[in-house]
Scaffold this motif. Structure first.
Motif, short mmCIF file in Angstrom:
data_model
loop_
_atom_site.label_atom_id
_atom_site.label_comp_id
_atom_site.label_asym_id
_atom_site.label_seq_id
_atom_site.Cartn_x
_atom_site.Cartn_y
_atom_site.Cartn_z
N GLN A 26 37.66 52.69 49.75
CA GLN A 26 36.48 52.38 50.56
C GLN A 26 35.39 51.65 49.76
O GLN A 26 34.36 51.28 50.32
N LEU A 27 35.60 51.44 48.47
CA LEU A 27 34.54 50.92 47.62
C LEU A 27 34.15 49.48 47.96
O LEU A 27 33.02 49.06 47.67
N SER A 28 35.04 48.72 48.58
CA SER A 28 34.72 47.33 48.91
C SER A 28 34.18 47.16 50.33
O SER A 28 33.90 46.03 50.75
N LEU A 29 33.99 48.26 51.06
CA LEU A 29 33.49 48.16 52.43
C LEU A 29 32.03 47.72 52.43
O LEU A 29 31.25 48.09 51.56
N PRO A 30 31.62 46.94 53.44
CA PRO A 30 30.20 46.59 53.57
C PRO A 30 29.38 47.80 53.98
O PRO A 30 29.92 48.76 54.55
N PRO A 32 25.29 49.13 55.59
CA PRO A 32 24.11 48.64 56.32
C PRO A 32 23.03 48.08 55.40
O PRO A 32 22.13 47.40 55.86
N CYS A 33 23.10 48.39 54.11
CA CYS A 33 22.20 47.81 53.12
C CYS A 33 22.82 46.48 52.72
O CYS A 33 23.73 46.44 51.88
N ALA A 34 22.36 45.39 53.34
CA ALA A 34 23.05 44.11 53.28
C ALA A 34 23.31 43.62 51.86
O ALA A 34 24.25 42.87 51.61
N GLU A 35 22.51 44.05 50.92
CA GLU A 35 22.64 43.60 49.54
C GLU A 35 23.88 44.17 48.85
O GLU A 35 24.34 43.61 47.84
N TYR A 36 24.43 45.27 49.37
CA TYR A 36 25.47 45.99 48.66
C TYR A 36 26.69 46.29 49.52
O TYR A 36 26.55 46.60 50.71
N ASP A 37 27.87 46.26 48.88
CA ASP A 37 29.01 46.97 49.45
C ASP A 37 28.96 48.40 48.92
O ASP A 37 28.00 48.77 48.22
N VAL A 38 29.94 49.24 49.24
CA VAL A 38 29.89 50.65 48.83
C VAL A 38 29.82 50.76 47.31
O VAL A 38 29.00 51.52 46.76
N ARG A 39 30.64 50.00 46.60
CA ARG A 39 30.62 50.05 45.14
C ARG A 39 29.25 49.65 44.59
O ARG A 39 28.70 50.31 43.69
N GLY A 40 28.69 48.57 45.13
CA GLY A 40 27.39 48.11 44.66
C GLY A 40 26.29 49.13 44.90
O GLY A 40 25.41 49.33 44.05
N LEU A 41 26.34 49.78 46.07
CA LEU A 41 25.34 50.80 46.37
C LEU A 41 25.49 52.00 45.44
O LEU A 41 24.50 52.57 44.97
N HIS A 126 20.13 56.12 51.86
CA HIS A 126 21.38 55.69 51.23
C HIS A 126 22.53 56.63 51.58
O HIS A 126 23.69 56.19 51.61
N GLY A 127 22.24 57.89 51.86
CA GLY A 127 23.28 58.77 52.37
C GLY A 127 23.82 58.25 53.69
O GLY A 127 25.03 58.23 53.94
N TRP A 128 22.90 57.81 54.56
CA TRP A 128 23.31 57.23 55.85
C TRP A 128 24.07 55.93 55.62
O TRP A 128 25.08 55.68 56.29
N ASP A 129 23.62 55.11 54.68
CA ASP A 129 24.34 53.87 54.37
C ASP A 129 25.81 54.16 54.04
O ASP A 129 26.72 53.52 54.57
N LEU A 130 26.02 55.10 53.12
CA LEU A 130 27.38 55.40 52.67
C LEU A 130 28.21 56.04 53.78
O LEU A 130 29.39 55.70 53.96
N ALA A 131 27.60 56.97 54.51
CA ALA A 131 28.33 57.63 55.59
C ALA A 131 28.72 56.62 56.67
O ALA A 131 29.88 56.59 57.13
N THR A 132 27.78 55.79 57.08
CA THR A 132 28.04 54.83 58.15
C THR A 132 29.05 53.78 57.70
O THR A 132 29.93 53.39 58.48
N ALA A 133 28.95 53.34 56.46
CA ALA A 133 29.89 52.34 55.95
C ALA A 133 31.32 52.84 55.98
O ALA A 133 32.26 52.06 56.17
#
Length: 207
Positions: A26-30, A32-41, A126-133
């Motif tokens: 899942q690390l390459s998934l986009p 909601p934080c447009a600047e990052y994929d999961v790995r970047g976040l 960011h918890g929501w970002d990761l969960a939603t992604a």
């Protein structure tokens, strides 16, 4: 001790659960934080969480890392490191002195109470970002969502001025507190990844 200590502890527990549930595929998934994929976040969180912890403890911050190294923190036991640091942050912010006076994250001094506000936003948003992604719900208790909305009202304008948050997303006036907090951070509460949208379309076509 600030009234935010308990919401932070509750948000930290949910955040840690989200992080534990992440898979390598899942690390390459986009996100909601447009600047990052999961790995970047995750790299972002692994870089800043120890600095927030040092500031909460009023300890010297970790030395800065070269940009190249800071983008490669998702290695080895990264999940355990982030989960542990999140728990230590919640514990540190239960101490009254964490909210008193000033502290630093390596540059100028800032009110110590600002660290707790930042941490709450990190855990919730960011918890929501990761969960939603990754296609899972974020269980955000109402008390946590209300606290996050209040903090975002306090920090949103200055955060947008410094490009920490994107432009506020218009939502209904009677939207839930979590959605209001997300919208003020520049996120669309209805965001779904293209993979999730494809899955929903496929399910609808079979209905």
């Amino acid at each position: 001790m600030s009234g935010l200590a308990e919401p932070i502890a509750t948000a930290a527990a949910e955040f840690r659960g989200v992080v534990r549930g992440l898979r390598a595929d899942q690390l390459s998934l986009p996100t909601p934080c447009a600047e990052y994929d999961v790995r970047g976040l995750l790299n972002h969180l692994l870089y800043w969480a120890p600095r927030l912890l040092a500031a909460a403890r009023k300890a010297p911050p970790p030395p800065p890392e070269p940009r190249e190294e800071a983008s490669r923190l998702v290695t080895g036991d990264w999940s355990d490191r982030l989960v542990t640091c999140a728990g230590e942050l919640a514990s540190a912010l239960r101490q009254p002195e964490a909210w008193q006076g000033t502290t630093t994250m390596g540059w100028s001094e800032l009110p110590a109470s600002m660290i707790g506000r930042m941490v709450l936003c990190e855990f919730v948003v960011h918890g929501w970002d990761l969960a939603t992604a990754t296609g899972r719900p974020l269980r955000c208790e109402r008390s946590v969502a209300v606290a996050a909305e209040r903090v975002m009202r306090e920090l949103g304008e200055s955060g947008r001025a410094r490009n920490v948050f994107g432009p506020e997303v218009p939502i209904a006036a009677d939207a839930p507190a979590l959605e209001k907090a997300l919208a003020m951070s520049g996120r669309d509460p209805s965001w779904r990844s293209s993979t999730q949208n494809s899955r929903v379309r496929a399910q609808n076509s079979r209905a």
